[in-house]
Design an enzyme around this catalytic site. Structure first.
Site, PDB file in Angstrom:
ATOM      1  N   ARG B 263       0.810  -1.198  -0.197  1.00  0.00           N
ATOM      2  CA  ARG B 263      -0.065  -0.135   0.071  1.00  0.00           C
ATOM      3  C   ARG B 263       0.975   1.211   0.125  1.00  0.00           C
ATOM      4  O   ARG B 263       1.438   1.751   1.168  1.00  0.00           O
ATOM      5  CB  ARG B 263      -0.861  -0.088   1.249  1.00  0.00           C
ATOM      6  CG  ARG B 263      -2.027   1.028   1.073  1.00  0.00           C
ATOM      7  CD  ARG B 263      -2.793   0.877   2.633  1.00  0.00           C
ATOM      8  NE  ARG B 263      -1.950   1.968   3.623  1.00  0.00           N
ATOM      9  CZ  ARG B 263      -1.652   1.875   4.731  1.00  0.00           C
ATOM     10  NH1 ARG B 263      -2.410   1.122   5.596  1.00  0.00           N
ATOM     11  NH2 ARG B 263      -0.931   2.420   5.517  1.00  0.00           N
ATOM     12  N   HIS B 267      -3.488   4.583   4.576  1.00  0.00           N
ATOM     13  CA  HIS B 267      -4.711   3.557   4.570  1.00  0.00           C
ATOM     14  C   HIS B 267      -5.942   4.277   3.835  1.00  0.00           C
ATOM     15  O   HIS B 267      -6.565   3.617   2.888  1.00  0.00           O
ATOM     16  CB  HIS B 267      -4.966   3.109   5.923  1.00  0.00           C
ATOM     17  CG  HIS B 267      -6.322   2.322   5.925  1.00  0.00           C
ATOM     18  ND1 HIS B 267      -6.360   1.222   5.440  1.00  0.00           N
ATOM     19  CD2 HIS B 267      -7.725   2.882   6.247  1.00  0.00           C
ATOM     20  CE1 HIS B 267      -7.760   0.701   5.420  1.00  0.00           C
ATOM     21  NE2 HIS B 267      -8.470   1.712   6.205  1.00  0.00           N
ATOM     22  N   TYR B 276       3.097   5.152  12.094  1.00  0.00           N
ATOM     23  CA  TYR B 276       3.325   3.584  12.388  1.00  0.00           C
ATOM     24  C   TYR B 276       4.294   2.865  11.449  1.00  0.00           C
ATOM     25  O   TYR B 276       4.822   1.978  11.389  1.00  0.00           O
ATOM     26  CB  TYR B 276       2.045   2.733  12.448  1.00  0.00           C
ATOM     27  CG  TYR B 276       1.028   3.211  11.247  1.00  0.00           C
ATOM     28  CD1 TYR B 276       1.389   2.326  10.194  1.00  0.00           C
ATOM     29  CD2 TYR B 276       0.125   3.979  11.322  1.00  0.00           C
ATOM     30  CE1 TYR B 276       0.471   2.470   9.099  1.00  0.00           C
ATOM     31  CE2 TYR B 276      -0.749   4.218  10.167  1.00  0.00           C
ATOM     32  CZ  TYR B 276      -0.534   3.314   9.211  1.00  0.00           C
ATOM     33  OH  TYR B 276      -1.590   3.502   7.969  1.00  0.00           O
TER      34      TYR B 276
HETATM   35  C1  LIG Z   1     -15.530  -5.667  10.173  1.00  0.00           C
HETATM   36  C2  LIG Z   1     -14.614  -4.392  10.143  1.00  0.00           C
HETATM   37  N1  LIG Z   1     -13.657  -4.092  11.075  1.00  0.00           N
HETATM   38  C3  LIG Z   1     -12.864  -2.907  10.957  1.00  0.00           C
HETATM   39  C4  LIG Z   1     -13.080  -2.088  10.023  1.00  0.00           C
HETATM   40  C5  LIG Z   1     -12.042  -0.805   9.594  1.00  0.00           C
HETATM   41  N2  LIG Z   1     -11.406  -0.972   8.580  1.00  0.00           N
HETATM   42  C6  LIG Z   1     -11.470  -0.542   7.539  1.00  0.00           C
HETATM   43  S1  LIG Z   1     -10.045  -1.176   6.449  1.00  0.00           S
HETATM   44  C7  LIG Z   1      -9.235  -1.845   7.708  1.00  0.00           C
HETATM   45  C8  LIG Z   1      -8.107  -2.506   7.350  1.00  0.00           C
HETATM   46  C9  LIG Z   1      -8.036  -3.539   6.281  1.00  0.00           C
HETATM   47  O1  LIG Z   1      -7.152  -4.087   5.941  1.00  0.00           O
HETATM   48  P1  LIG Z   1      -6.682  -5.169   4.696  1.00  0.00           P
HETATM   49  O2  LIG Z   1      -7.925  -6.127   4.828  1.00  0.00           O
HETATM   50  O3  LIG Z   1      -5.375  -5.229   4.891  1.00  0.00           O
HETATM   51  O4  LIG Z   1      -7.075  -4.353   3.444  1.00  0.00           O
HETATM   52  P2  LIG Z   1      -6.216  -2.951   3.121  1.00  0.00           P
HETATM   53  O5  LIG Z   1      -7.013  -1.638   3.576  1.00  0.00           O
HETATM   54  O6  LIG Z   1      -4.838  -3.001   3.275  1.00  0.00           O
HETATM   55  O7  LIG Z   1      -6.460  -2.794   1.534  1.00  0.00           O
HETATM   56  C10 LIG Z   1     -10.019  -1.710   9.057  1.00  0.00           C
HETATM   57  C11 LIG Z   1      -9.673  -2.326  10.151  1.00  0.00           C
HETATM   58  C12 LIG Z   1     -14.100  -2.346   8.845  1.00  0.00           C
HETATM   59  N3  LIG Z   1     -14.224  -1.699   7.666  1.00  0.00           N
HETATM   60  N4  LIG Z   1     -14.669  -3.490   9.190  1.00  0.00           N
END
Ligand SMILES: Cc1ncc(C[n+]2csc(CCOP(=O)(O)OP(=O)(O)O)c2C)c(N)n1
Ligand SMILES: Cc1ncc(C[n+]2csc(CCOP(=O)(O)OP(=O)(O)O)c2C)c(N)n1
Ligand SMILES: [Mg+2]
Ligand SMILES: [Mg+2]
Lengths: 325, 367, 367, 325
Positions: B263, B267, B276
């Protein structure tokens, strides 16, 4: 000192943790990142990674392991990143945390606090704005607290952490930084289950909580400007168990009530408060209790949310109508 | 010892038993170290243009968000090869269910990008049904079960359709994602699971998301063949997905593919990654980013000149601009449309609420 | 080829890479084919008596249920070796969190069996806190997260306590169980996961529960060492659990153990297994059941005579009878105790409801 | 023919499946075993393993894959073995199934039926007796149906399967085999959202649904024997969206209402019905609406359940009190 709600909650966490070693803070991104709203900022630096730690991305896992920790004797304060995701952990909340004392006939308690941001009006994506608190009225064993200002947030969170039973602590996103308030530096608690009467009045009772308090206050201001009515404003603070006595006393006095919540209308807090007024104050009621709520639809996409959430004008019109003879 | 694996797809036994090296065809310097998949030159150039467009589009939305004209956005930068590689092998009857970070895959599959730009205005997008892209949902990981259900349904109906389910490294910790793998294995569903491992889930690094060495190791746990690929290598992703799609279409069941990428941005527009992660890490991955290496490759085999590349970049920019303008000019639905979006046949009470809402709208915000 | 592995614990690499043969020390005929764990003779006889008691107790509850004196019961028959083997290596400070099928482990850990009999009367049991057994909860698999939380807490507090979390083969399909494995791996929690694979989840055979060859394969997916053992072999279970408990106590983190056993009875007293499984299968597993082979072994090394065995069986019967009688004689709590069981400090409204309930009780069912 | 509710539901499934190829039945033990209550008996033999199949033991997996299948164009009828486990799949129900139409602005629907047994009085273990329906009032997008007899069960299930939106269909365990009723052999539907007036009367309105209907009926019998009151009995049949019109018309006539549900009191159907009566009939109300409900505690262990669930005597006393001037 004047603090925002984020700062007040952060201070509460810090003070509670420094007084009670059993308290730990856990959740997604609560450590180094200090939480996506910075509510847990600096806590990991101060208390270390053993007491403040990031979890894998799994809400059932967060609540389920927190239940185990609470049974063991810790006092977990678990964060669910947005309240819309509480349903992912619904079984752990409702069928587990809420029943540990019951299932063990009192051998074990589950002194767990689940913190989560909620509420609309800040243009967040799907599932980030929902008000789920009403569903937790039908799930016995959980307490549900929604502070509406920094002072309350600090004192209610301290009380929630102290409580021997599980508490869901919902923090309104819009209120996080919308205003500052004088908050005492020292630790204090505000009892769960007690409402606050923010304004006294004799013509109509307005009942609300959390993020809708400023909306109710603005509405009251407008109505007063218009017709000088004497309006009592109750902040429930805890919506389960809620403070029936304060509501009943007020509505018996005023004979009129307006309930304001951004949650969907059906079967939530607006229904139960209305039902309690029916149960206890029917003969004092001069008009139907007005319910100003979200509609019976999912929370809309951000571009349409303004017309879903109660506005000061909508609340004011409901108050006026309720005052009308 | 790791070196010898480069350019050779790994079997799952090897995956689980030792430290992993992702399958790679095109290395960081744009050199072929394995045999590239059979992609016609025009198609390859089209994929290259998609990669440029995805980046331009994402940058555009970030800019709009800064101006207050778009809601929170998770930038796609770095994901371009994975996004294109997971979608390009699909046929029209196939489906994709992904996360916010998979918009690029949706574009390639056929979703008009303006739909995503419209969504970023905070409005409900009308995904055309024939694109076969599930509207993005926000509860991390959950779409993987929908993807599995789509694949089970295709199999039940005897349709020759394949589903691609995409999620991030963080998502793999959710129970739903594991249940999806298990259902797909049991029902031999025609699905390709893509774990887009970009190293981070907001502030949590992959190493803290699970103690397993790879996410691909989840495959054998559920009886699913799995593959580890370099997610910044379009050729490796495309070839592996194509093979998995063929398997699925031939009735051989699901495949799990972990694509390792990075990424490159925050985020989301609400995130500050300097809290971080280190600049060194970012630099390292910027050097490995997917567009550059494909550019070097295309130039090295004379499929692209500097001038053409500049033109492609400019076109992507222009397209992205046109896209967000199209979205900006698409009217918002009336607020009361939320009732009709809830149920096909709304209840009398909802009818009343719709009327009440319209009344409120007329009354306005004055008292 | 499979034969050569008998008597030798398998490494995880081997587990995943080929068809599995569970680790066995005591074979179906009561012969040692590996070296038995170091268990003092008295302790071993105690474990043998527990196995008898578990079976006698379970049979007693089934009988009571038929007389309408007990609620639905899932018989323990066949699980005796696993139940004893997972609990016997534990120290008083250790914990167990299991399912309804793990009552035997709870007994060995220190839960008075009368508590379970009382629960089967439909009443809320007061588990003594010092037994460190989590009251059985009914949502399949969910206790594995509580077990992980207990272990995380022990680690946070620096206590030398280890947790055993037990669930069935069916439970492994639940998201919660996979999340538990993942949390335990990430936090290196001092926990031993026991997957008690008895071949069936009500009517669903293990082969339809997951496409993976073994449940032990879940270990590497979450970075957890795992072992496959013959769950009808007390020695294999005990030795493997002991090793895993030692690892956990030494700070080496979690272990996953799949114990292969068989549900010799119906799923519960409400189930009719003839609808879905064959007599042949049952016969086959009856021949492999755990008590018989330990009996043969004990006799073969002169630790047990026929007469002693008959006496042990009779004592188990008598103890089981005494247990259910104790439970029958324990008074039921008043109905209004449900309020005090909900919260330590009940609300004014609940106080009113308690008063109202008492009032209803006084008014009775007449009008 | 006279059928039990189990038989009537089984017949509905068989008839719907033979008329519409898109319908599939899935869940734990629904295949060879025919469901733990035999509701899906013989369906796999008749329709094959492709259309009637057992799933792995994972409720979120069941609902989540069913959502995908519904989007694809099938009409899944998914069974959750006991309603107490619906919370395990809460996110898939509330945040997914209920929102597919909404999220896709109408491109996709989610024609999914989730069947699940619920209710107390049959001495089941923890989580097997709970009434969760009230929580689904606060979760917009789901319809919730609870038949009280074999005839209704057949017609309502057919309508639920036909419905273009997701329906939770809750089957009371105690009613499964407690009585037989004449059920037409041919297919028919009963519209969702419409209540039935089972007995007409003018003195008081009794409102109930599902497993509490026989209790309400027995209570009414006793009250009539005692004082000859004229009592109207409404069976809601669908609790979301419920039939406000029938309730309002009745309460405007009688001026008195008693709501009977075995679910916990707070914020559930008893609250919303009371609130709707407040909203529309306040000026006709002669007495507070009586709510005879479960208490605000988890459902008790089987040995204590008799005093938790409303009994005929308790309901009768509430009716008498409501009739009292
Ligand atoms: C069930 C749930 N928990 C928490 C969140 C908040 N949240 C949004 S994106 C994210 C991280 C996602 O990480 P990843 O699966 O690695 O996807 P990336 O953003 O790196 O593409 C979190 C914790 C959410 N949207 N849904
Ligand atoms: C979440 C949940 N779903 C379904 C059930 C109903 N149920 C009770 S036991 C069982 C099968 C459990 O199988 P397994 O985990 O193998 O344990 P076993 O009974 O074989 O010991 C099912 C489906 C339940 N109690 N909880
Ligand atoms: Mg990621
Ligand atoms: Mg089993």
């Amino acid at each position: 000192m004047k603090l925002t709600m984020v700062e007040a909650i952060n201070q509460a966490l810090e003070q509670e943790m420094s007084e009670d070693e059993r308290i730990i803070v856990m959740g997604e991104d609560v450590g180094k990142n200090g939480g996506v709203f910075r509510v847990t900022d600096h806590l990991q630096a101060r208390f270390g990674e053993t007491r403040v730690f990031d979890t894998p991305l799994a809400e059932s896992g967060i609540i389920g392991t927190a239940v185990g920790m609470a049974i063991y004797g810790l006092r977990p304060v678990a964060e669910i990143q947005f309240a819309g995701f509480l349903y992912v952990s619904m079984n752990q909340l409702v069928s587990q945390a809420a029943r540990i004392r019951f299932r063990s006939a009192g051998t074990y308690g589950c002194p767990l606090v689940v913190r989560s941001p909620y509420g609309g009006g800040v243009r967040t994506p799907e599932m980030h704005s929902d008000s789920l608190e009403g569903a937790f009225l039908q799930t016995p064993g959980l307490k549900v607290v929604l502070p509406s200002n920094p002072y309350d947030a600090k004192g209610l969170l301290a009380a929630a952490i102290e409580d021997p039973d599980p508490v869901i602590f919902l923090e309104n996103i819009k209120l996080y930084r919308s205003f500052r308030q004088e908050v005492p530096a020292e630790r204090y608690t505000i009892p769960l289950g007690k409402a606050a009467i923010l304004e006294e009045g004799s013509d109509v009772t307005v009942i609300s909580y959390g993020g809708m308090m400023p909306v109710a206050q603005e509405a009251i201001k407008r109505v007063k400007e218009k017709n000088g009515a004497s309006i009592e404003l109750i902040d429930l603070r805890t919506i389960w168990p809620f403070d029936e006595e304060t509501i009943i006393t007020s509505v018996e006095k005023t004979g009129r009530a307006v309930i304001v919540t951004e949650a969907p209308r059906a079967g939530g807090i607006s229904a139960e408060v209305t039902a309690v007024i029916n149960d206890h104050c029917l003969y004092s009621l001069l008009k139907p209790v007005a319910r100003v709520t979200g509609y019976d639809t999912p929370f809309p996409p951000p571009g349409l949310e303004d017309n879903y959430m109660p506005t000061p004008a909508r609340v004011a019109r409901a108050i006026l109508e309720t005052l009308d003879n | 010892k790791a070196e010898r694996k480069r350019g050779v797809p790994l079997s799952i036994q090897e995956l689980v038993s030792e430290a992993e090296v992702p399958y790679q065809i095109l290395n960081e310097d744009g050199q072929l170290i394995g045999s590239p998949p059979d992609i016609a030159p025009d198609r390859l150039m089209e994929m290259y243009r998609w990669m440029y467009f995805i980046r331009a589009f994402s940058n555009k939305i970030v800019a709009l968000q800064r101006q207050g004209k778009a809601t929170t956005w998770g930038a796609l930068n770095g994901h371009e090869a994975s996004s294109v590689g997971f979608a390009a092998p699909l046929l029209p009857q196939d489906w994709i269910a992904g996360s916010y970070r998979d918009a690029g895959s949706y574009f390639v599959k056929g979703l008009p990008p303006a739909m995503v730009a419209y969504y970023q205005r905070g409005l409900p997008p009308h995904y055309p049904a024939e694109a076969h892209c599930l509207p993005v949902q926000i509860v991390i990981g959950t779409q993987m079960l929908h993807a599995t259900g789509l694949a089970m349904a295709a199999k039940i109906k005897g349709d020759p359709a394949v589903v691609v389910g995409l999620c991030g490294d963080g998502a793999t910790s959710e129970g739903d994602v594991n249940e999806a793998l298990n259902f797909a294995g049991v029902f031999k569903a025609p699905i390709v699971f893509g774990f887009i491992n970009n190293g981070w889930a907001i502030s949590l690094p992959r190493s803290r998301q699970t103690a397993a060495k790879t996410l691909a190791a989840r495959g054998p746990a559920f009886g699913i063949p799995s593959r580890l690929v370099d997610g910044n290598d379009l050729f490796a992703v495309y070839a592996t997905v194509q093979e998995a799609v063929d398997r699925a279409r031939n009735g051989e069941g699901p495949t799990l593919i972990e694509a390792i990428t990075y990424r490159l941005g925050a985020h989301t527009t609400a995130d500050d990654p300097t809290r971080y992660r280190s600049q060194e890490e970012l630099d390292e991955w910027n050097a490995k980013e997917p567009i550059k290496r494909l550019r070097l490759y295309l130039m090295s085999c004379d499929m692209l000149t500097e001038a053409e590349d500049t033109r492609i970049a400019a076109e992507a920019e222009a397209d992205a601009l046109a896209t967000v303008e199209e979205a900006a000019n698409t009217p918002a639905p009336p607020p009361e449309s939320i009732f009709d979006m809830t149920w096909q046949n709304i209840s009398p009470r909802m009818e009343q609420q719709r009327t009440a809402m319209k009344h409120e709208l007329e009354e306005g915000e004055g008292l």
